[in-house]
Design a protein around this motif. Structure first.
Motif, PDB file in Angstrom:
ATOM      1  N   PRO A 217      42.768  43.781  25.433  1.00  0.00           N
ATOM      2  CA  PRO A 217      41.660  42.964  25.957  1.00  0.00           C
ATOM      3  C   PRO A 217      40.612  43.821  26.662  1.00  0.00           C
ATOM      4  N   ILE A 218      39.997  44.736  25.920  1.00  0.00           N
ATOM      5  CA  ILE A 218      38.950  45.588  26.470  1.00  0.00           C
ATOM      6  C   ILE A 218      37.791  45.591  25.483  1.00  0.00           C
ATOM      7  N   SER A 219      36.583  45.551  25.999  1.00  0.00           N
ATOM      8  CA  SER A 219      35.418  45.463  25.126  1.00  0.00           C
ATOM      9  C   SER A 219      34.791  46.834  24.914  1.00  0.00           C
ATOM     10  N   MET A 220      34.038  46.932  23.840  1.00  0.00           N
ATOM     11  CA  MET A 220      33.331  48.177  23.558  1.00  0.00           C
ATOM     12  C   MET A 220      32.293  48.473  24.635  1.00  0.00           C
ATOM     13  N   ASP A 221      31.675  47.431  25.181  1.00  0.00           N
ATOM     14  CA  ASP A 221      30.670  47.624  26.234  1.00  0.00           C
ATOM     15  C   ASP A 221      31.291  48.307  27.447  1.00  0.00           C
ATOM     16  N   GLN A 222      32.489  47.869  27.828  1.00  0.00           N
ATOM     17  CA  GLN A 222      33.171  48.493  28.952  1.00  0.00           C
ATOM     18  C   GLN A 222      33.387  49.983  28.701  1.00  0.00           C
ATOM     19  N   PHE A 223      33.795  50.283  27.500  1.00  0.00           N
ATOM     20  CA  PHE A 223      34.097  51.662  27.152  1.00  0.00           C
ATOM     21  C   PHE A 223      32.836  52.516  27.142  1.00  0.00           C
ATOM     22  N   LYS A 253      38.489  40.705  18.451  1.00  0.00           N
ATOM     23  CA  LYS A 253      39.510  41.073  19.427  1.00  0.00           C
ATOM     24  C   LYS A 253      39.085  42.272  20.279  1.00  0.00           C
ATOM     25  N   GLY A 254      37.866  42.730  20.101  1.00  0.00           N
ATOM     26  CA  GLY A 254      37.423  43.890  20.878  1.00  0.00           C
ATOM     27  C   GLY A 254      37.584  45.146  20.063  1.00  0.00           C
ATOM     28  N   LEU A 255      38.135  46.194  20.679  1.00  0.00           N
ATOM     29  CA  LEU A 255      38.291  47.469  20.012  1.00  0.00           C
ATOM     30  C   LEU A 255      39.483  47.379  19.056  1.00  0.00           C
ATOM     31  N   ASP A 256      39.195  46.998  17.825  1.00  0.00           N
ATOM     32  CA  ASP A 256      40.293  46.564  16.979  1.00  0.00           C
ATOM     33  C   ASP A 256      40.360  47.245  15.632  1.00  0.00           C
ATOM     34  N   GLU A 257      39.227  47.718  15.112  1.00  0.00           N
ATOM     35  CA  GLU A 257      39.257  48.274  13.768  1.00  0.00           C
ATOM     36  C   GLU A 257      38.181  49.337  13.653  1.00  0.00           C
ATOM     37  N   GLY A 258      38.143  49.998  12.504  1.00  0.00           N
ATOM     38  CA  GLY A 258      37.207  51.091  12.333  1.00  0.00           C
ATOM     39  C   GLY A 258      37.737  52.350  12.959  1.00  0.00           C
ATOM     40  N   ILE A 259      36.907  53.056  13.726  1.00  0.00           N
ATOM     41  CA  ILE A 259      37.389  54.272  14.353  1.00  0.00           C
ATOM     42  C   ILE A 259      38.403  53.939  15.417  1.00  0.00           C
ATOM     43  N   ASP A 260      39.194  54.909  15.801  1.00  0.00           N
ATOM     44  CA  ASP A 260      40.340  54.657  16.663  1.00  0.00           C
ATOM     45  C   ASP A 260      39.957  54.642  18.131  1.00  0.00           C
ATOM     46  N   LEU A 261      39.094  53.695  18.489  1.00  0.00           N
ATOM     47  CA  LEU A 261      38.710  53.539  19.888  1.00  0.00           C
ATOM     48  C   LEU A 261      39.431  52.349  20.491  1.00  0.00           C
TER      49      LEU A 261
END
Length: 261
Positions: A217-223, A253-261
């Motif tokens: 439960p973490i968003s890309m914006d936070q990161f 779901k947030g950081l869920d797919e694509g690159i491994d973030l």
């Protein structure tokens, strides 16, 4: 009957002689339920012990006699606990215990000061001992597929750590001390409950090239708002030598797919 018994004895003697000369004891898929006494009797001769994929339930305390052992490979057994005198294996560099039934690690784990790789995924660990911080030479730690809710603060003292895998647990927060891991290159925390990471992680962990936070439960914006994010991205781009399309990173779901973030 006598001839067969003699041949079996010769074969066993040859096997023990080979173990003694090479220092490698390998009995994978041998349906072992207990450690053979012949192995324990080899004592200082053993360098590698590989009992992967057997039916072992216990590790005998007599294993402490194998004082020169460097590699202990016991994946895919039925082991429930480690012996309390584990710390006497002072030469141990690699310990692989994946796919067992271990629910806790003894404090004596911290005495294995030469340990470089510890993999204990697919067990039943509820926590890690604080003494893990004494493993100053540990480069790889894999505790994925357990029941961990947190990582100990002392993990920040594992100064040589380069790869930390803790996927498929119930981890909610990371200790602030993780920012001390200046050699950390890869951090994998997929399928946990992480909603935030230490604010200085990207700034202090200057070797970090990969972070996997799928299904958290973490968003890309936070990161992206973390200090040091741009430098982290540059390291990633240098490593993978490709342009990152941020539209691929995010799912519902947030950081869920694509690159491994």
């Amino acid at each position: 009957m006598g001839c067969c018994a003699s041949q079996n004895a010769d074969s066993k003697a040859n096997m023990i002689a080979r173990w003694r000369s090479t220092g490698i004891v390998a009995m994978r898929d041998a349906k072992l339920k207990t450690f053979p006494d012949e192995v324990l009797d080899l004592e200082r001769c053993v360098r590698t012990l590989d009992f992967t994929h057997n039916k072992l339930v216990n590790i005998p305390i007599e294993i402490s006699r194998l004082v020169n052992m460097q590699r202990l490979l016991l994946s895919d057994n039925l082991i429930e606990r480690l012996p309390m005198n584990l710390g006497k294996l002072q030469s141990l560099k690699v310990m692989i215990l994946d796919g067992n039934c271990i629910s806790s690690l003894p404090d004596e784990l911290g005495q294995l000061v030469r340990l470089e790789q510890l993999s204990i995924s697919g067990n039943m660990l509820m926590s890690l001992p604080e003494t893990i911080g004494s493993l100053r030479n540990l480069a790889l730690l894999n505790v994925s597929n357990n029941k961990l809710k947190t990582l100990p603060e002392s993990i920040g003292s594992c100064f040589s750590l380069e790869e930390l895998q803790a996927n498929d647990n119930s981890i909610e927060d990371l200790p602030a001390s993780i920012c001390n891991l200046v050699h950390l290159k890869s951090l994998s925390l997929n399928n946990n409950n992480v909603s935030k990471i230490p604010t200085n992680l990207l700034k202090e962990c200057k070797a970090l090239q990969k972070i996997s936070l799928h299904d958290n439960p973490i968003s890309m914006d936070q990161f992206q708002q973390l200090e040091g994010f741009q430098e982290f991205e540059e390291r990633r781009k240098r490593k993978f030598d490709k342009q990152i399309d941020s539209n691929v990173m995010i799912s519902s779901k947030g950081l869920d797919e694509g690159i491994d973030l």
